[in-house]
Design an enzyme around this catalytic site. Structure first.
Site, mmCIF file in Angstrom:
data_model
loop_
_atom_site.group_PDB
_atom_site.id
_atom_site.type_symbol
_atom_site.label_atom_id
_atom_site.label_comp_id
_atom_site.label_asym_id
_atom_site.label_seq_id
_atom_site.Cartn_x
_atom_site.Cartn_y
_atom_site.Cartn_z
ATOM 1 N N TYR A 1 0.838 -1.200 0.000
ATOM 2 C CA TYR A 1 0.000 0.000 0.000
ATOM 3 C C TYR A 1 0.875 1.252 0.000
ATOM 4 C CZ TYR A 1 -3.340 3.460 1.860
ATOM 5 O OH TYR A 1 -4.119 4.578 2.067
ATOM 6 N N LYS B 1 1.424 4.178 -3.072
ATOM 7 C CA LYS B 1 1.119 5.591 -2.818
ATOM 8 C C LYS B 1 2.385 6.456 -2.911
ATOM 9 C CE LYS B 1 -3.340 5.487 -2.012
ATOM 10 N NZ LYS B 1 -4.303 6.237 -2.846
#
Length: 244
Positions: A150, A154
């Site tokens: 994750y 990002k």
């Protein structure tokens, strides 16, 4: 904030931060294209906006499908404000992260925003104006166990923010990112009091954010009030607590 006459596309605009952003942009006068996968939730957001006197419509699309992304861009039309909010998060240690989940994180959190910018930014350049705000996470800057894929997806989006900002600045298009910390979601609502306090205590303010607080930062960066701000990553995370 002077958004009358502008069209804003909010991906993942049917819940959480995305919904709050869609509502706030409409309140500022923008015509909002609400993206999502659930038509009922999309209709609910549109109804909320229209009841308050705003203008909105819903477009369903699967951002894991490149063809659907292109269709979304076409149906959205001449977009002046793009909010890349939709994404996926699955917290697992590297040893438990599957190849399929890895692909999903990169596809939804990085590739989809890339393709939308590729499709919509040229129109902004042609019109000489535009604002793009990407939604990242504090975890992209602060190492947190279990967030590897994750965070990486990002972090890539944050670097793209800087590159796009430099690429489009002279054409009147600004690109920024908002990186939220812990924010109230259905997931946090389901937490017990002890767990919720532990999450809140990771911030200097000792509380989690409301979606509307994050949305206010997004709306500001999207507006002309942030006319000299581009290429920045704005943390909306309640501050980092001191060590010791």
């Amino acid at each position: 904030m002077g958004m009358s006459g502008l069209t804003a596309l909010v991906t993942g605009g049917t819940a959480g931060i995305g919904r709050a952003v869609a509502v706030q942009l409409a309140r500022e006068g923008a015509e909002v294209v609400v993206h999502g996968r659930d038509a009922d939730r999309g209709a609910s957001v549109v109804a909320e906006i229209e009841t308050a006197g705003g203008s909105a419509r819903f477009v369903r699309a699967d951002l894991a499908d490149s063809g659907d992304i292109k269709r979304l861009a076409q149906e959205a039309g001449d977009v002046d404000v793009l909010i890349n909010n939709a994404g996926i998060y699955k917290f697992l240690p590297t040893s438990d992260m599957t190849e399929d989940l890895l692909d999903q994180h990169m596809s939804l959190n990085t590739k989809a925003p890339y393709l939308l910018v590729k499709a919509l930014a040229p129109g902004m350049v042609q019109r000489g104006r535009g604002s793009i705000v990407n939604i990242s996470t504090l975890a992209a800057a602060v190492p947190t166990k279990g967030t590897g894929m994750y965070s990486a997806s990002k972090a890539a989006l944050e670097q793209l923010t800087r590159i796009w900002a430099a690429e489009y600045a002279e054409h009147g298009v600004r690109v920024n990112t908002v990186a939220p910390g812990p924010t109230r979601t259905p997931g946090t609502d389901a937490m017990d009091a002890v767990t919720l306090k532990a999450v809140a205590d990771t911030t200097a303010m000792r509380r989690i954010a409301e979606p509307e607080e994050v949305a206010s930062a997004v709306t500001f960066l999207a507006s002309h009030r942030a006319s000299y701000i581009t290429g920045t990553v704005l943390e909306v995370a309640g501050g980092r607590p001191a060590i010791g």
